[in-house]
Design a protein around this motif. Structure first.
Motif, PDB file in Angstrom:
ATOM      1  N   PRO A 428      27.105 -17.273 -37.867  1.00 44.29           N
ATOM      2  CA  PRO A 428      27.727 -17.591 -36.524  1.00 44.29           C
ATOM      3  C   PRO A 428      27.510 -19.176 -36.342  1.00 44.29           C
ATOM      4  O   PRO A 428      26.670 -19.988 -36.993  1.00 44.29           O
ATOM      5  CB  PRO A 428      26.851 -16.907 -35.406  1.00 44.29           C
ATOM      6  N   TRP A 478      35.718 -16.982 -35.080  1.00 47.43           N
ATOM      7  CA  TRP A 478      35.321 -18.069 -34.359  1.00 47.43           C
ATOM      8  C   TRP A 478      36.101 -19.328 -34.533  1.00 47.43           C
ATOM      9  O   TRP A 478      35.568 -20.492 -33.857  1.00 47.43           O
ATOM     10  CB  TRP A 478      33.838 -18.164 -34.482  1.00 47.43           C
ATOM     11  N   SER A 807      28.041  -3.272 -26.995  1.00 48.00           N
ATOM     12  CA  SER A 807      28.736  -3.702 -28.063  1.00 48.00           C
ATOM     13  C   SER A 807      29.857  -3.072 -28.536  1.00 48.00           C
ATOM     14  O   SER A 807      30.222  -1.982 -28.146  1.00 48.00           O
ATOM     15  CB  SER A 807      27.725  -3.666 -29.384  1.00 48.00           C
ATOM     16  N   TRP A 808      31.142  -3.976 -29.164  1.00 43.85           N
ATOM     17  CA  TRP A 808      32.175  -3.093 -29.499  1.00 43.85           C
ATOM     18  C   TRP A 808      32.068  -2.037 -30.280  1.00 43.85           C
ATOM     19  O   TRP A 808      32.909  -1.167 -30.265  1.00 43.85           O
ATOM     20  CB  TRP A 808      33.125  -4.596 -30.124  1.00 43.85           C
ATOM     21  N   SER A 820      37.587  -7.658 -35.729  1.00 43.97           N
ATOM     22  CA  SER A 820      36.871  -8.891 -35.733  1.00 43.97           C
ATOM     23  C   SER A 820      37.965  -9.858 -35.181  1.00 43.97           C
ATOM     24  O   SER A 820      39.293  -9.812 -35.593  1.00 43.97           O
ATOM     25  CB  SER A 820      36.863  -9.377 -37.244  1.00 43.97           C
ATOM     26  N   ARG A 847      27.206 -12.169 -29.047  1.00 51.72           N
ATOM     27  CA  ARG A 847      27.749 -12.046 -30.479  1.00 51.72           C
ATOM     28  C   ARG A 847      29.166 -12.576 -30.731  1.00 51.72           C
ATOM     29  O   ARG A 847      30.066 -11.412 -30.514  1.00 51.72           O
ATOM     30  CB  ARG A 847      27.468 -10.591 -30.962  1.00 51.72           C
ATOM     31  N   GLU A 848      29.554 -13.717 -30.930  1.00 50.63           N
ATOM     32  CA  GLU A 848      28.580 -14.696 -31.464  1.00 50.63           C
ATOM     33  C   GLU A 848      28.741 -16.180 -30.930  1.00 50.63           C
ATOM     34  O   GLU A 848      28.038 -16.924 -30.538  1.00 50.63           O
ATOM     35  CB  GLU A 848      28.836 -14.996 -32.789  1.00 50.63           C
ATOM     36  N   ASN A 888      33.632 -12.679 -32.379  1.00 51.82           N
ATOM     37  CA  ASN A 888      32.287 -12.078 -33.334  1.00 51.82           C
ATOM     38  C   ASN A 888      32.636 -12.878 -34.584  1.00 51.82           C
ATOM     39  O   ASN A 888      33.541 -13.552 -34.671  1.00 51.82           O
ATOM     40  CB  ASN A 888      32.463 -10.417 -33.105  1.00 51.82           C
ATOM     41  N   GLN A 928      28.337  -4.861 -37.648  1.00 49.55           N
ATOM     42  CA  GLN A 928      27.681  -6.071 -36.828  1.00 49.55           C
ATOM     43  C   GLN A 928      27.793  -6.030 -35.312  1.00 49.55           C
ATOM     44  O   GLN A 928      28.971  -5.499 -35.017  1.00 49.55           O
ATOM     45  CB  GLN A 928      28.187  -7.305 -37.194  1.00 49.55           C
ATOM     46  N   SER A 930      28.753  -6.658 -31.886  1.00 47.84           N
ATOM     47  CA  SER A 930      29.855  -7.683 -31.352  1.00 47.84           C
ATOM     48  C   SER A 930      30.083  -7.843 -29.895  1.00 47.84           C
ATOM     49  O   SER A 930      30.139  -6.756 -29.345  1.00 47.84           O
ATOM     50  CB  SER A 930      31.253  -7.436 -32.055  1.00 47.84           C
ATOM     51  N   GLY A 931      30.430  -8.996 -29.400  1.00 45.86           N
ATOM     52  CA  GLY A 931      30.958  -9.153 -27.987  1.00 45.86           C
ATOM     53  C   GLY A 931      29.802  -9.622 -27.138  1.00 45.86           C
ATOM     54  O   GLY A 931      28.747 -10.274 -27.480  1.00 45.86           O
TER      55      GLY A 931
END
Length: 946
Positions: A428, A478, A807-808, A820, A847-848, A888, A928, A930-931
């Motif tokens: 990240p 990102w 989280s997603w 993603s 995240r993230e 994420n 992982q 996420s979100g």
């Protein structure tokens, strides 16, 4: 190449204060605006922005995609790119372009012209892959090694076989360079004159048993790693200027005297293995060291730890160091200057004195490899520690490059940054910030990301990728949030490139100890970042450097050669007129020191300098005229008359200066009243720059605790200005004079940085820096939330309403688990009143990274700890609308590809490996989180004064 434009990075709302990693995005029209005169920030240039290493896979590039990717670089705030061609992607062979061919040169020209039109710069690796080499290098000019074969002969016996290197893999008949016979009674005979041209030895012993040592100049056979089409071939002999000329002649022919459009030419870290020989080495050894080493061939290659063998290796290694400096780095830089460019070199790994090698080039470059784990609360590291097999980035190691830059006043010190920061697709932006801060604290002011890969738009996601990088590419989830990191780095570098470095102490590096104690198994000594646990950390120099830095002294390192160039004026040391000025020279415990170096040290004291010696050197290095040199050293030491002046400190007056002898360096510095920056007692880290009207302090909090106190600065100031590199805000800080220094009130959260500008002139205009304190309990923003996926894949999950943040990967739709990309969260909340100075939005677990809007106003990017930003200027009484875009990692989409066995890793050569250099496969990874996980809160803040 300098940009014609600069980007306005200062947020419009200067009155907004506080401590935050919330990035205020500039308006689109500001992307080419010049920095206004009223701005307290230094002017932004192409060189103040971060650059990126840009791998051209197979050099399969075209004009359309070059412009597309360069525009993408520009749009996220990069300043330039360094072109390094490497191996290609499978299936695109028809698009490969041979290195330095007319078509390749056309693409280079297209790149430099396009970059210039966008205000970007271009650097170029003088080669493909690494290290230097290629088709123009013949076996005679390739990297060489000394190979020794042994024979035994008794009285009357002749050698039946011809003297030849018994290695069928050799690329040519290796020349015999030494043949020494050793008798049982201590005899040594040079038998080279007894060898016929066909290798027949025309000699036999008359008595006793003899051992024959035959040395050959063999080839290492090392080929260029990760070479691009047209660049494959043998690695060149870096100790031979003739080999370098042959290598560079190919570029001369290709460029044909025409301007290249390239700002600087680059050489990657020296990774030439077992290359401990060059055809002229033994003759150069005799000329430089004053004796012929051939009679001592047995001891030289014995791998013995005896003092004699170690001294012979010392001399051999010093000869190699001089040759690589004089025959490679120096003429290479001169060649680049002939091309109207700058030389940029990674000296680590070279078998030489790092400081001298870095000093020879225009832009010395260090490297971070791996990750440093900082104690910042809640910071997350997603890669297993066991996967990192090399030492983590080390601030002392990084300072070798910056020290050469500082003592000589070089404007730029660069860094290859974020190499293997973590496992692919698991890094990240929040991991990047403290790592690059450590690089800045080491003295770097010109960051290169490692890196990004040219990838055509038609390449399926995730596009073309390089195996050893943090993926700074448009395919990364990102990527739009990278502006936050880029603008942070730009602000920092605009300051760190201003003025001149300001340091307190010059610390001598005892390189002769390093050479003497290097492993006896090898003649070459590669001073590598991967072996600092062998050559750096066990030395007395290392804890001295660490302790001085931790205690609050700004330290640079100096070599024997650079020390010889130094001058003394007003009791201060300076190596170059434009370089840093030092209050003292500190000499750590050194077992071996050349007589000439000790003479220089004493001479600097005679000229008025303060010299602190931890312990007098015990001995001289090398083998030749040993007793004579030892006597000279003892004579110098005996001529110093020390007397005790305080506990643990002895002093000898020498000329107009003095030498202090103190096992504890700090005691000697205290005695001399060479004051330190006591701000480090709180855990803060710093680096300083001197400008005409004051100083810049770059302060970083890498501790687990916030700082909210008066912080002492070791400088007098009439005013102090805060410049927040996270947001671009600025304001006059609360400050007060204390003795000869100044104290400033500082609020700094873990993971945050602040630039402090002290001034001795008139107090500048502008707003005061707002200090904030919580004015009530935090208000929970619990939702409900509307979630809409906006960009990414493999497909966009459906929009949905969330009663609570999860989280997603916990959403019922499978497409959200493997997704993603980016998604938007929107909600509303009510603010009954708005009586306070500001409100801090805390996002909790992100995240993230995130981008925040309030009531249609862009409140900025939140991409690093502590994941909060200030919203006071955008809030209103009553109903408010909050929108948060979250990106994420790429990991979940990669997991999905590998679980479905989709073939996306299709590259020649090494293909694509994981952090442990094993074939990459993410199929067994866990999903992982996420979100936006929250909790999201809003804290009212009131202004406080001091």
């Amino acid at each position: 190449m300098h940009s014609k434009h600069s980007k306005l990075l200062v947020a419009a709302g200067l009155l907004l204060g506080g401590l935050t990693t919330c990035q205020k995005l500039p308006a689109p029209t500001a992307s080419v605006a010049t920095t206004p005169v009223a701005s307290p920030w230094p002017t932004v240039t192409t060189q103040t922005r971060p650059w990126v290493r840009w791998w051209w896979m197979g050099s399969a590039v075209d004009a359309k995609n070059l412009r597309l990717q360069l525009t993408q670089f520009k749009d996220v705030g990069l300043g330039g790119a360094e072109i390094t061609p490497i191996y290609g992607a499978v299936g695109y062979e028809q698009q490969y372009i041979d290195y330095l061919s007319p078509t390749w040169l056309k693409m280079l020209s297209t790149t430099t012209r396009t970059a210039d039109s966008l205000g970007l710069g271009v650097d170029m690796n003088v080669g493909t892959g690494w290290p230097y080499g290629g088709p123009q290098i013949t076996p005679e000019q390739a990297a060489s090694k000394l190979v020794v074969q042994k024979y035994s002969l008794s009285a009357g016996q002749r050698l039946k076989e011809k003297l030849a290197l018994q290695d069928p893999k050799q690329l040519r008949a290796a020349p015999l360079v030494a043949l020494t016979a050793y008798g049982s009674k201590g005899e040594r005979l040079d038998l080279r004159s007894k060898v016929a041209t066909d290798g027949t030895l025309n000699w036999q012993p008359t008595a006793g048993t003899w051992e024959l040592y035959a040395a050959f100049g063999g080839n290492t056979r090392q080929m260029v790693k990760r070479a691009a089409p047209g660049g494959a071939g043998l690695v060149l002999d870096h100790l031979s200027q003739e080999a370098l000329k042959t290598y560079l002649n190919r570029f001369d022919q290709a460029f044909a005297g025409q301007p290249t459009g390239v700002r600087s030419f680059f050489n990657d870290s020296y990774e030439v293995f077992e290359a401990d020989f060059t055809p002229r080495l033994l003759d150069e050894f005799q000329k430089r060291r004053g004796y012929d080493v051939r009679p001592y061939l047995r001891e030289l290659v014995s791998k013995s730890t005896t003092d004699e063998a170690a001294r012979l290796r010392d001399d051999y290694r010093e000869t190699m160091a001089e040759l690589v400096q004089e025959n490679f780095v120096t003429p290479w830089t001169a060649w680049i200057h002939g091309k109207k460019g700058l030389s940029r070199n990674q000296s680590h790994g070279f078998p030489g004195n790092l400081l001298d090698l870095y000093a020879t080039v225009d832009i010395p470059e260090c490297e971070t490899f791996g990750i440093t784990r900082f104690p910042i609360p809640d910071i997350r590291y997603y890669s297993e520690e066991a996967a990192y097999t090399n030492p983590p980035p080390d601030l002392v190691m990084l300072k070798f490059a910056s020290s050469a830059g500082h003592v000589l006043g070089k404007p730029l010190v660069s860094s290859e940054t974020f190499t293997w920061l973590g496992e692919h697709f698991k890094v990240p932006l929040s991991n990047c910030k403290p790592e690059v801060e450590q690089v800045f604290l080491a003295g770097v002011n010109h960051v290169f990301y490692h890196g990004t890969t040219y990838s055509p738009a038609e390449a399926p996601w995730p596009g073309w990728l390089f195996y050893a990088s943090t993926n700074f590419a448009p395919s990364n989830s990102w990527w739009p949030h990278l502006t936050g990191l880029n603008d942070y780095i730009t602000r920092c570098q605009s300051v760190l490139q201003a003025g001149r470095p300001e340091s307190d102490v010059l610390l001598y590096w005892p390189v002769y100890d390093v050479r003497h104690y290097a492993p006896p198994t090898k003649l070459d000594m590669m001073v590598s970042i991967h072996t600092i646990d062998q050559w750096l950390q066990p030395t007395a120099f290392y804890p001295d450097a660490q302790q001085l830095i931790k205690s609050g002294y700004a330290v640079d390192f100096v070599s024997d050669k650079l020390l010889q160039q130094s001058q003394v004026s007003g009791g201060r040391l300076q190596v170059a007129p434009q370089g840093a000025i030092y209050q003292a020279l500190v000499v750590p415990k050194a077992d071996f020191m050349p007589v000439e170096t000790l003479e220089n040290i004493v001479q600097r004291a005679q000229q008025g300098a303060t010299v602190i010696i931890q312990e007098m050197p015990n001995d001289v290095p090398g083998f030749h005229q040993l007793e004579n040199r030892r006597q000279r050293l003892r004579s110098i030491v005996a001529g110093l008359n020390f007397s005790t002046v305080s506990a643990g400190v002895q002093l000898a007056k020498v000329g107009s200066g003095q030498i202090l002898l103190a096992p504890n360096v700090q005691q000697a510095l205290d005695y001399q009243k060479i004051t330190r920056e006591t701000l480090t007692d709180s855990g803060l880290k710093f680096i300083r720059r001197a400008v005409p009207d004051g100083r810049y302090y770059y302060l970083v909090n890498h501790t687990a605790k916030p700082v909210n106190s008066w912080v002492p600065l070791n400088t007098a100031a009439s005013s102090v200005l805060f410049l927040d590199p996270q947001t671009g805000r600025s304001g006059l800080a609360a400050s007060k004079s204390e003795g000869n220094g100044t104290s400033v009130r500082l609020q700094l959260q873990p993971g945050e940085a602040m630039i402090v500008k002290t001034s001795t002139g008139a107090t500048p205009g502008g707003p005061a820096w707002p200090y904030l304190a919580p004015a009530g309990p935090a208000q929970s923003i619990a939702g409900p939330w509307s979630l809409r996926f906006t960009q990414g894949g493999p497909e966009l999950p459906k929009a949905q309403q969330l009663a609570k943040l999860v989280s997603w990967t916990e959403l019922p739709e499978a497409s959200a688990t493997r997704f993603s990309g980016r998604a938007e969260y929107t909600t509303t909340f009510t603010l009954p009143t708005k009586p306070v100075a500001d409100y801090v939005l805390k996002l909790g677990d992100v995240r993230e990274s995130a981008h925040v809007w309030v009531n249609g106003h862009d409140a900025g990017l939140v991409w690093s700890f502590p994941y909060e930003c200030h919203l006071g200027a955008y809030l209103k009484k009553g109903r408010n609308e909050l929108k948060i875009e979250v990106a994420n990692l790429m990991a979940n989409r990669i997991i999905d590809l590998d679980q479905r066995k989709v073939t996306w890793r299709k590259y020649h050569e090494i293909n694509f490996v994981n952090l442990a250099y094993k074939p990459f496969d993410a199929a067994s990874w866990s999903w992982q989180p996420s979100g936006l996980l929250g909790p999201v809160t809003l804290t009212p803040c009131a202004a406080t004064t001091f």
